[in-house]
Every structure is written in structure tokens, then in C-alpha cells.
Write a protein that holds these residues in place. Structure first.
Motif, short mmCIF file in Angstrom:
data_model
loop_
_atom_site.label_atom_id
_atom_site.label_comp_id
_atom_site.label_asym_id
_atom_site.label_seq_id
_atom_site.Cartn_x
_atom_site.Cartn_y
_atom_site.Cartn_z
N LEU A 1 0.82 -1.20 0.00
CA LEU A 1 0.00 0.00 0.00
C LEU A 1 0.86 1.26 0.00
O LEU A 1 0.52 2.26 -0.65
N ALA A 2 1.97 1.23 0.71
CA ALA A 2 2.83 2.39 0.78
C ALA A 2 3.32 2.81 -0.61
O ALA A 2 3.35 4.00 -0.94
N VAL A 3 3.69 1.84 -1.43
CA VAL A 3 4.21 2.13 -2.76
C VAL A 3 3.11 2.56 -3.73
O VAL A 3 3.37 3.22 -4.72
N GLY A 4 1.85 2.21 -3.42
CA GLY A 4 0.74 2.60 -4.28
C GLY A 4 0.05 1.46 -4.97
O GLY A 4 -0.70 1.67 -5.93
N ASN A 5 0.27 0.24 -4.50
CA ASN A 5 -0.40 -0.93 -5.05
C ASN A 5 -1.76 -1.14 -4.39
O ASN A 5 -2.01 -0.67 -3.28
N ALA A 6 -2.61 -1.88 -5.06
CA ALA A 6 -3.76 -2.51 -4.43
C ALA A 6 -3.38 -3.95 -4.09
O ALA A 6 -2.39 -4.48 -4.61
#
Length: 503
Positions: free
Chosen positions: A166-171
Motif C-alpha cells: 500500500l505504501a508504494v501505491g499498489n492494491a
């Protein structure tokens, strides 16, 4: 969520299928009683969950680093607020003592979310002047992360996959362990109230659910923790789409005690390392390597400590070692005790099993010390994943290292010696991702965690883990400091070609 001791009704979740074959029952390991029946997902539900996550990820990745960090901090705070509740749920389907679940599992889970909340506020990036170009490198999310979680520390492994992803921007689409899914389901229920819609999904079920997740073309990366054989299967499935994978697999970890070690310190650490969490840990100190001059003394000390361990219901505050997670896991570990004795190992000490008739159907295995174990025995080479420590004799430093490196695994190791230089030499020579010197403290959030060989690859629980959940993307931008060279500067592509009249 159904948790009664009567025959439980079928619980349906968002991604449940309608196929009765996808149902599975969860048991209380302390008593063997059924506590929940879940309607699992099928391939169609996995596909729908991944597609929903894929659509939602586009907006999530555009959130600023500060916004994503704030969401992760809220999750950490929520875990702490609900730690006692989730710990009790974890004990009910995993079996571990509730004090361990709350004090270790949930505390570490919250710390992992805090770690990555801070890490993403200063994300890995680089910018450098390169002659007439400005090179800017950023960390890009893979898109949808397929996460597969094991039964031994469900909240920790859930946090270890969700937080950096989540931190990196994934779902994330996450498969909980079918043996002990209830704490994960509650944790995800709380997280879904905090993250934007469809960014996190949970797809319960057995092996086919994990296989469908690993095979999905919209999954950008797989993060798997579990047995090496299952990890190989996941990797083969993911390879059809060239999907990269982060694998945290098993361990057969050496706990090396030299003759100049402080035994008053080493033995308590061995008891914690070998029997904490019922030995259901890839980091368990399952191989006790002891120098021959102190072998008998260490065996006696460990035996006395093992016999004092209280085995029982994890909900009982007096319990040190709870039941194993399933009857199948219980049978597997008991079979290894038979294998060890058949190979010539000596059953040196065991703790007593609970006498309470209410616990007669529970999945208990007595904490056991096997001595006179040879390095070639199966019990010295194969991951037992239960409360069993095998004790192996060595003569000198070189032999200790050879035995320590004599299995396919390379996850963690412990080295105990009063000679600091010898301890450092041994730690350097042992093949492992993490080595403890004169302690065995596995609460290592913030330290890169992972192994080599049959223990898998990739690193979790540290700042560098962000690179596991994202890939580098570079932009080359003219900076006005000079002309950008071409490799064929003499070729004039702007000239008008000479027209020729057709013949």
C-alpha cells in the motif's frame, strides 16, 4: 463471523462462491471443535476481486506519499485499539497463547504499518545531472499484489505484505490461511474501513484460490509466505505470466552453542527459540548444535526447562505452548518423532500434555528434545514445524559451520560464544539472512528479513522492502546544459529527399 461451538452455519463473504465444494470448516485447535464454516472463493471470484483492485489502484497510486502514510498510521492505531479482540480470535483458530498473539503478533503488525508509514514519506528516488540530461528515477507500483498468508503468524504476515504494498501505491488481493483465517478476516474488515474502496480485498479458500491468484494476468507481483514445496508451485504458476515473486519459505535454523558460551543465557533463549509459537515458525531454533565438551550439560539444562513448560489451551494465561493448528499438522509432527527414534535419535525430554478432559480432542504435541541426533538424519534436515528441537554434537568451529550449512535452508541462525571474534567468524561463515549473536530476539521490525536457498528470496519488514513492491522507472530530461549527442550525427534526417520521375 460465526464462532459458536455448535455446528456453525455457513458464513458468506463478499467474494464467496456458490459452489459447496469451496466451503471449508475452521476448528478450535485446543478442543478440536468446529467454530466456523466459510464459503470460500472460486476462480471467478478471484478474477472479480483482482479486476476490482486493478481499477481502484489507479486512484490510490495518485495519492501523495503523505496521504498514503497517514492511512497506514491510522491502520497501525486501529490495530492497537483492537489488539486484544484480534488476539483472542487468533487464539481461537490458531491455538497459540493469547498473550503471545497480543504481545508479539499484534504489536509487530502495528509496528510494521508504522514503519512503512514513515518510509514512504521519504520514498526511494534519485535525481542526477548526467551531462546534458537530468536523470530522475522513481519507484513505481506493480499494480495489484497477490498476497498469500500462512497460518503461523497471520496478522504479522498480513501486515508484512499489505503495509509496503500500500505504501508504494499498489492494491492488494490477499488469500488468508484456510487453517486459521479468522484473525485475518477481522483485520481486513477493520482495514477496509480506512483505505479507499476496493484497494484491499480478501479471497478466502484453499489451495486453488492461491493458484488462481498466482495465475492472474492482472497481478503484478506475488508475495508468498509458506512451505517451500508450495512456494515452488506458486512460482511455477506465476512464471507463465512472467510475474515476479517475493518468497519467504521455510527454515531449519542452527542454534550454535560453543563451550565458552554463557549457558545461563543460552538455554532460556533456546527454549524461546525452539518452542515459542508451538515451534510453528520458519525462524524456530530447531537445530541445537552444541560443542561436545558441554553437550551433556546443555542437554540436561534444556531437558529440565522443557519439562517445566505448560501445554494447554492458548486462552489460559498459564499456557506456554498451545496446540498445533490442525489435526493434520499434529499428525505430521508426531510422525517426525517416530522417524527420529527410528533413525537412532533419543527422546531425551518431553513436557506433559494437558489432563483436562475438555482438551482431549485438541491438537497437542508435547514439546520435545531429541538428543544424539546425527546431521544426516531426516529430523536434522527437514522442517518439522512443531515443538521439536534436535540436538547435534560438534567438535570445533569448522565442524559447527559445516553442520549449520548442511541443509538447503538459509533463513536465520544463532551463535553463542564468550569469544567475540569466534562468534563473528562463525556468523560470517553461516549461510543465513539474519544471524543473532548471544541472543535469539526475532522481533526484528526494521531489519531486512529473508533467506537464501530453500528459505526463499527477497527481504521483508525493512525500508528496502519498498523495492520489493515497486520497480524503478527512470526519466531522462534535457536540462539545457548542452546538446544531446546522437550516435549518427552525420545523418541529416531533415533533408528533403530527391524526387525521381517514374520510368
Amino acid at each position: 463471523m460465526t464462532t459458536s461451538t455448535a455446528t456453525p452455519a455457513v458464513t458468506r463473504l463478499r467474494w464467496s462462491s456458490t459452489d459447496p465444494a469451496d466451503q471449508f470448516t475452521v476448528h478450535d485447535p485446543a478442543t478440536g471443535e468446529a467454530i466456523a464454516t466459510l464459503q470460500g472463493a472460486g476462480p471467478q471470484q478471484v478474477d472479480a476481486a483482482v479486476r476490482a483492485a486493478h481499477a481502484a489502484q489507479q486512484n490510490w497510486r495518485r495519492r501523495s506519499h503523505a496521504e498514503r502514510g497517514a492511512v497506514l498510521r491510522r491502520i497501525a492505531d486501529t490495530i492497537r485499539e483492537h489488539a486484544a479482540e484480534i488476539a483472542a480470535i487468533e487464539t481461537s483458530d490458531n491455538g497459540k497463547p493469547t498473550s503471545q498473539a497480543e504481545g508479539f503478533d499484534l504489536a509487530a503488525s502495528a509496528a510494521i504499518f508504522d514503519l512503512f508509514a514513515g518510509s514512504i514519506t521519504t520514498p526511494p528516488s534519485a535525481a542526477a545531472q548526467n551531462g546534458p540530461l537530468l536523470d530522475v528515477t522513481t519507484l513505481e507500483p506493480y499494480g495489484v499484489i497477490g498476497a498469500i498468508v500462512p497460518f503461523n503468524w497471520p496478522p504479522i504476515h498480513t501486515a508484512g505484505k499489505l503495509a509496503p504494498a500500500l505504501a508504494v501505491g499498489n492494491a492488494v488481493v490477499l488469500k488468508p490461511p484456510e487453517q486459521a483465517p479468522l484473525s485475518v478476516l477481522r483485520l481486513i474488515e477493520l482495514i477496509e474501513e480506512i483505505v479507499p474502496d476496493d484497494v484491499v480485498h480478501v479471497v478466502p479458500g484453499r489451495g486453488p484460490v492461491g493458484a488462481a491468484l498466482a495465475a492472474h494476468r492482472l497481478v503484478g507481483k506475488i508475495s508468498f509466505t509458506g512451505a517451500p514445496a508450495t512456494g515452488v508451485s506458486v512460482l511455477k504458476t506465476a512464471a507463465d505470466n512472467l510475474t515476479p515473486a517475493l518468497l519467504e519459505l521455510g527454515g531449519k535454523n542452527p542454534f550454535i552453542v560453543f563451550d565458552d558460551a554463557d549457558l545461563d543465557s543460552a538455554v532460556p533463549w533456546l527454549i524461546e527459540g525452539g518452542y515459542f509459537n508451538q515451534g510453528e515458525a520458519c525462524t524456530a531454533a530447531s537445530r541445537l548444535l552444541v560443542q561436545d565438551t558441554v553437550y551433556d550439560e546443555v542437554a540436561d539444562r534444556v531437558a529440565r526447562a522443557v519439562r517445566r513448560l505448560t501445554v494447554g489451551d492458548g486462552a489460559d494465561p498459564a499456557t506456554h505452548v498451545g496446540p498445533l493448528v490442525t489435526s493434520e499438522q499434529q499428525r505430521r509432527v508426531l510422525d517426525y518423532l517416530d522417524i527420529g527414534r527410528a533413525e537412532g535419535a533419543v527422546l531425551h525430554a518431553q513436557a506433559e500434555l494437558p489432563a483436562d478432559p475438555r482438551l482431549a480432542g485438541g491438537y497437542y504435541v508435547p514439546p520435545t528434545l531429541l538428543t544424539q541426533v546425527a546431521p544426516t538424519m531426516r529430523v536434522a534436515n527437514e522442517e518439522i514445524f512443531g515443538p521439536v528441537v534436535t540436538m547435534i554434537r560438534f567438535r570445533d568451529e569448522d565442524e559447527a559451520v559445516r553442520i549449520a550449512n548442511g541443509t538447503p535452508f538459509g533463513l536465520v541462525a544463532g551463535v553463542f560464544s564468550g569469544n567475540h571474534q569466534r562468534a563473528l567468524r562463525t556468523a560470517d561463515a553461516v549461510r543465513a539472512g539474519l544471524v543473532f549473536i548471544n541472543h535469539y530476539n526475532r522481533a526484528a521490525v526494521g531489519v531486512p528479513f529473508g533467506g537464501t536457498g530453500a528459505s526463499g528470496y527477497g527481504r521483508e519488514h525493512a525500508h528496502e522492502t519498498l523495492h520489493e513492491f515497486g520497480y524503478s522507472k527512470s526519466l531522462r530530461i534535457p536540462n539545457g546544459l548542452g546538446p544531446i549527442p546522437r550516435w549518427q550525427p552525420s545523418l541529416d534526417v531533415t533533408a528533403t529527399p530527391e524526387r525521381k520521375e517514374p520510368r
